[in-house]
Design a protein around this motif. Structure first.
Motif, short mmCIF file in Angstrom:
data_model
loop_
_atom_site.label_atom_id
_atom_site.label_comp_id
_atom_site.label_asym_id
_atom_site.label_seq_id
_atom_site.Cartn_x
_atom_site.Cartn_y
_atom_site.Cartn_z
N HIS A 243 8.16 5.72 4.20
CA HIS A 243 6.95 4.95 3.90
C HIS A 243 7.04 3.54 4.47
O HIS A 243 6.06 3.02 5.01
CB HIS A 243 6.72 4.89 2.39
N ILE A 244 8.20 2.90 4.33
CA ILE A 244 8.36 1.54 4.82
C ILE A 244 8.26 1.50 6.35
O ILE A 244 7.57 0.64 6.92
CB ILE A 244 9.71 0.94 4.35
N ASN B 25 3.02 6.00 -2.83
CA ASN B 25 4.18 6.73 -3.33
C ASN B 25 4.11 6.89 -4.85
O ASN B 25 4.45 7.93 -5.41
CB ASN B 25 5.47 6.02 -2.92
N ARG B 26 3.64 5.84 -5.53
CA ARG B 26 3.45 5.88 -6.99
C ARG B 26 2.47 7.00 -7.36
O ARG B 26 2.71 7.77 -8.29
CB ARG B 26 2.93 4.53 -7.49
N TRP C 192 0.84 -1.21 0.00
CA TRP C 192 0.00 0.00 0.00
C TRP C 192 0.87 1.26 0.00
O TRP C 192 0.56 2.24 -0.68
CB TRP C 192 -0.93 -0.02 1.21
N ALA C 193 1.99 1.23 0.74
CA ALA C 193 2.91 2.38 0.78
C ALA C 193 3.52 2.62 -0.60
O ALA C 193 3.66 3.78 -1.03
CB ALA C 193 4.01 2.12 1.81
N ILE C 194 3.87 1.55 -1.29
CA ILE C 194 4.43 1.69 -2.64
C ILE C 194 3.38 2.30 -3.57
O ILE C 194 3.68 3.19 -4.38
CB ILE C 194 4.90 0.31 -3.17
N TRP C 195 2.14 1.85 -3.45
CA TRP C 195 1.05 2.38 -4.29
C TRP C 195 0.83 3.87 -4.02
O TRP C 195 0.68 4.67 -4.95
CB TRP C 195 -0.23 1.60 -4.03
N THR D 263 5.54 14.74 -6.81
CA THR D 263 6.39 14.79 -5.62
C THR D 263 6.67 13.37 -5.17
O THR D 263 5.98 12.43 -5.59
CB THR D 263 5.73 15.60 -4.49
N GLN D 264 7.66 13.22 -4.33
CA GLN D 264 8.01 11.89 -3.85
C GLN D 264 8.57 12.00 -2.44
O GLN D 264 9.46 12.80 -2.18
CB GLN D 264 9.03 11.22 -4.77
#
Length: 200
Positions: free
Chosen positions: A53-54, A37-38, A32-35, A46-47
């Protein structure tokens, strides 16, 4: 590998004994964190730090499992250090246990609460992050105010607050003895009048 194959592989990893349980439980939150961030990259240009996030995903997974996998209230230390079980509120009253994870005066603090009825059923729970506080008491008082505002928004009127930090109750009950923290309690005096502070 296709997306479906990747997801299947991650789901299989969740039941693999070769991976530490803490990491296995974190897999859905990490995905979910990767999603998220995407989406920040695509739609907000932005990023944020992937490490942040992890870490946040691992902490959310820990809290979720702590709240949802607990079958019965567990023994815990009361306000005076004695071992005691979670105490149920009276019928018609909800009990809200809160906690602030203060480490030092430079780091953000994570705060959270869990609301249960007189039978121990979980009604609501939430977590958030607040900016750094100079000490644990300030952090716990800010957590208390955030919790009370949330409970007011949720429509609760009969509340018992449980805290594992004795000074929170001391600062709220006789505010004149804690002049440095009066600004925190005066802001929500009308709400706090209906709240009784207790241990677990």
């Amino acid at each position: 590998m296709s997306l479906v194959e990747l997801m299947s592989a991650y789901m299989r990893m969740m039941s693999s004994d070769s991976i530490p349980e803490r990491q296995r439980r974190s897999i859905p939150w990490i995905l979910w964190a990767i999603w998220k961030n995407r989406n920040l990259i695509l739609y907000a240009d932005t990023q944020e730090s992937l490490i942040f996030h992890i870490q946040q995903a691992i902490e959310e997974a820990r809290l979720w499992n702590e709240v949802n996998l607990r079958q019965e209230p567990v023994d815990n230390l009361g306000l005076n250090g004695e071992k005691k079980r979670w105490e149920a509120p009276l019928f018609g009253v909800v009990k809200c246990n809160l906690h602030s994870n203060w480490r030092n005066d430079k780091l953000h603090c994570s705060v959270g609460y869990i609301i249960r009825d007189h039978q121990g059923n979980i009604l609501h729970h939430a977590r958030d992050a607040i900016t750094s506080s100079p000490n644990r008491l300030t952090s716990e008082l800010r957590c208390l105010i955030w919790t009370l505002r949330s409970m007011k928004d949720l429509g609760y009127t009969e509340i018992m607050i449980g805290s594992d930090f004795k000074d929170v109750g001391e600062a709220v009950k006789p505010p004149n003895d804690w002049p440095l923290f009066r600004i925190f309690s005066l802001r929500d005096t009308r709400v706090m009048l209906d709240v009784s502070i207790s241990g677990f």
